[in-house]
Design a protein around this motif. Structure first.
Motif, PDB file in Angstrom:
ATOM      1  N   UNK A   1      -6.521   3.681  -4.365  1.00  0.00           N
ATOM      2  CA  UNK A   1      -6.963   4.718  -3.415  1.00  0.00           C
ATOM      3  C   UNK A   1      -6.000   5.895  -3.367  1.00  0.00           C
ATOM      4  N   UNK A   2      -5.011   5.925  -4.268  1.00  0.00           N
ATOM      5  CA  UNK A   2      -3.976   6.967  -4.197  1.00  0.00           C
ATOM      6  C   UNK A   2      -4.548   8.373  -4.309  1.00  0.00           C
ATOM      7  N   UNK A   3      -5.633   8.530  -5.055  1.00  0.00           N
ATOM      8  CA  UNK A   3      -6.190   9.868  -5.259  1.00  0.00           C
ATOM      9  C   UNK A   3      -6.925  10.394  -4.030  1.00  0.00           C
ATOM     10  N   UNK A   4      -7.408   9.500  -3.178  1.00  0.00           N
ATOM     11  CA  UNK A   4      -8.184   9.935  -2.003  1.00  0.00           C
ATOM     12  C   UNK A   4      -7.471   9.623  -0.682  1.00  0.00           C
ATOM     13  N   UNK A   5      -6.451   8.782  -0.738  1.00  0.00           N
ATOM     14  CA  UNK A   5      -5.764   8.381   0.495  1.00  0.00           C
ATOM     15  C   UNK A   5      -4.573   9.295   0.742  1.00  0.00           C
ATOM     16  N   UNK A   6      -4.488   9.842   1.928  1.00  0.00           N
ATOM     17  CA  UNK A   6      -3.365  10.694   2.295  1.00  0.00           C
ATOM     18  C   UNK A   6      -2.525   9.975   3.341  1.00  0.00           C
ATOM     19  N   UNK A   7      -1.350   9.461   2.970  1.00  0.00           N
ATOM     20  CA  UNK A   7      -0.536   8.709   3.929  1.00  0.00           C
ATOM     21  C   UNK A   7       0.023   9.568   5.055  1.00  0.00           C
TER      22      UNK A   7
ATOM     23  N   UNK B   1      -1.423  -5.477  -2.329  1.00  0.00           N
ATOM     24  CA  UNK B   1      -1.263  -4.228  -1.576  1.00  0.00           C
ATOM     25  C   UNK B   1      -0.942  -3.057  -2.496  1.00  0.00           C
ATOM     26  N   UNK B   2      -0.068  -3.283  -3.491  1.00  0.00           N
ATOM     27  CA  UNK B   2       0.252  -2.228  -4.459  1.00  0.00           C
ATOM     28  C   UNK B   2      -1.000  -1.829  -5.244  1.00  0.00           C
ATOM     29  N   UNK B   3      -1.799  -2.815  -5.628  1.00  0.00           N
ATOM     30  CA  UNK B   3      -3.031  -2.531  -6.373  1.00  0.00           C
ATOM     31  C   UNK B   3      -4.003  -1.715  -5.529  1.00  0.00           C
TER      32      UNK B   3
ATOM     33  N   UNK C   1       0.836  -1.206   0.000  1.00  0.00           N
ATOM     34  CA  UNK C   1       0.000   0.000   0.000  1.00  0.00           C
ATOM     35  C   UNK C   1       0.870   1.254   0.000  1.00  0.00           C
ATOM     36  N   UNK C   2       1.971   1.227   0.777  1.00  0.00           N
ATOM     37  CA  UNK C   2       2.866   2.381   0.824  1.00  0.00           C
ATOM     38  C   UNK C   2       3.453   2.693  -0.549  1.00  0.00           C
ATOM     39  N   UNK C   3       3.813   1.650  -1.290  1.00  0.00           N
ATOM     40  CA  UNK C   3       4.328   1.873  -2.640  1.00  0.00           C
ATOM     41  C   UNK C   3       3.207   2.330  -3.578  1.00  0.00           C
ATOM     42  N   UNK C   4       2.037   1.754  -3.416  1.00  0.00           N
ATOM     43  CA  UNK C   4       0.927   2.064  -4.321  1.00  0.00           C
ATOM     44  C   UNK C   4       0.440   3.494  -4.226  1.00  0.00           C
ATOM     45  N   UNK C   5       0.492   4.108  -3.037  1.00  0.00           N
ATOM     46  CA  UNK C   5      -0.029   5.466  -2.879  1.00  0.00           C
ATOM     47  C   UNK C   5       1.007   6.521  -3.246  1.00  0.00           C
ATOM     48  N   UNK C   6       2.234   6.114  -3.519  1.00  0.00           N
ATOM     49  CA  UNK C   6       3.281   7.075  -3.845  1.00  0.00           C
ATOM     50  C   UNK C   6       3.097   7.619  -5.268  1.00  0.00           C
TER      51      UNK C   6
END
Length: 419
Positions: free
Chosen positions: A347-353, A340-342, A283-288
């Protein structure tokens, strides 16, 4: 006087209880407020932000990490039928030591430091996150829970195995009784009345004491120390059939039923720890949105996934699961990071890590994953192999295994410079 002391004790207890309740209430309120707090700035480097390039690199990451995981977990499962990759071979032990070093460094250097970075982030309020070392605490709790799960799982499988053996024993006794009724009398071994076998009761009967008694009986009947090593070198794998009443081979641990139970539990708990942090990493890689962040992660995670897969595949192979179960566990491991990457990409556009809620969840999960991985690496991978009789009887294997362990831990730690 005693009455006054009792009253004073009750007052002290009520005061302590009220203070504890007030602290717990304020602590939970602070945690809730910190998770509702507005987000901080993005950590992605703006000068390297490129959504289109990052999107393409994520597909490269999925393919690379998926292939690395499949190859890593498949080598021990397929190679167990090959002479040079058998689970009781020196090459397998040395490579597994390298993989154990990789997992140990992943827990200490990558996951625990990631948890500390998230929970010490200035976006989080000073209370309670700066007032207590939460990353180490969560890692400790996860290690203790893993120990409990390890123990309960081992007890469960041992009892299940014991019940199976008891049922088989009853079936054999019933068949002997039927043979006796039909006139066929089985020949029983005559033993010295003054010699009592381990597990034999005073009246001459035998009680079932499980696999521990079985193992202890064999340890009692075999030499120890240097003589045990000499016997292993000269007669490894020889079968008993003279006067002992049983005919199975004696390796060290791979053939023992007790060891098989341990490998079943170890493989399942290890997969639990690996899956928990693989999802987080994916997930960390996917949202970058930064190609500068994703490129080094692809190489680091592929390397990490390959050797984690090798360690897990070795444990699955030693546990001797059925083909369907082994394939299911291997596929589940190989798919977790790509999934997790998928998820992160979706959610990268709406998720703020960098939101407080995301930082808290990430910090807690990273810290707990670190505790699980450190426990599994030290207890179930390193100690299990490095304290075994096979290792103590082979000096060359000791040297090579220690070098591979340090090399794996060192290389995985070195990757922290880039990822």
């Amino acid at each position: 006087m005693s009455f006054i002391e009792d009253i004073w004790g009750l007052r002290f207890f009520d005061h302590f209880r009220s203070k504890t309740k007030a602290f717990s209430g304020s602590f939970l309120q602070a945690v809730s407020d910190s998770m509702m707090k507005s987000s901080c700035e993005s950590s992605d480097r703006e000068d390297c932000r490129d959504d289109a390039a990052a999107f393409n690199l994520k597909f490269v990451a999925i393919a690379s990490i998926l292939i690395a995981g499949i190859v890593g977990v498949a080598i021990p499962l397929i190679g167990k039928h090959r002479r040079f990759l058998k689970t009781d071979g020196s090459l397998f032990v040395a490579t597994k030591a390298f993989a154990a070093g990789v997992i140990l460094a992943t827990g200490f250097v990558h996951m625990l430091s990631g948890g500390s970075e998230a929970l010490d982030n200035p976006c989080l309020p000073e209370f309670p996150w700066s007032k207590f070392p939460f990353p180490g605490f969560f890692a400790m709790v996860a290690s203790l829970l893993t120990l409990l799960l390890d123990f309960v799982g081992t007890q469960y499988y041992e009892r299940k195995q014991g019940l199976t053996r008891a049922t088989e024993e009853q079936g054999r006794v019933r068949s002997v009784d039927e043979d006796s009724d039909s006139g066929i009398v089985p020949v029983l071994e005559i033993k010295d009345r003054n010699v009592k076998v381990f597990g034999e009761e005073e009246g001459g009967g035998m009680h079932i004491v499980g696999m521990h008694a079985h193992a202890a009986h064999h340890r009692h009947n075999h030499p120890h120390g240097q003589h045990a090593c000499e016997g292993h070198v000269k007669e490894a794998g020889h079968e008993h059939g003279q006067g002992l009443g049983h005919g199975h081979s004696h390796g060290f641990s791979d053939g023992d039923e007790e060891s098989g139970v341990r490998h079943v539990v170890v493989s399942q708990v290890l997969e639990l720890g690996i899956v928990s942090h693989s999802i987080i990493i994916g997930i960390s890689l996917g949202v970058s949105h930064s190609p500068c962040t994703i490129r080094p992660l692809i190489a680091a995670l592929s390397f990490h996934q390959f050797f984690e897969g090798f360690a897990l595949g070795g444990c699955i192979s030693q546990a001797q699961f059925k083909t369907q179960s082994a394939t299911l566990m291997a596929c589940f491991f190989a798919l977790t990071t790509p999934v997790g990457i998928s998820i992160g990409t979706a959610v990268a556009s709406v998720y703020n890590p960098n939101s407080p809620g995301a930082l808290i969840v990430e910090g807690i999960l990273d810290s707990m994953s670190a505790g699980i991985l450190v426990y599994m690496a030290l207890v179930d991978l390193i100690a299990a192999d490095f304290l075994s009789k096979r290792m103590s009887c082979n000096f060359r294997l000791q040297v090579v295994s220690y070098l591979m362990l340090f090399l794996g831990a060192g290389l995985m730690s070195l990757l922290a410079i880039w990822a």
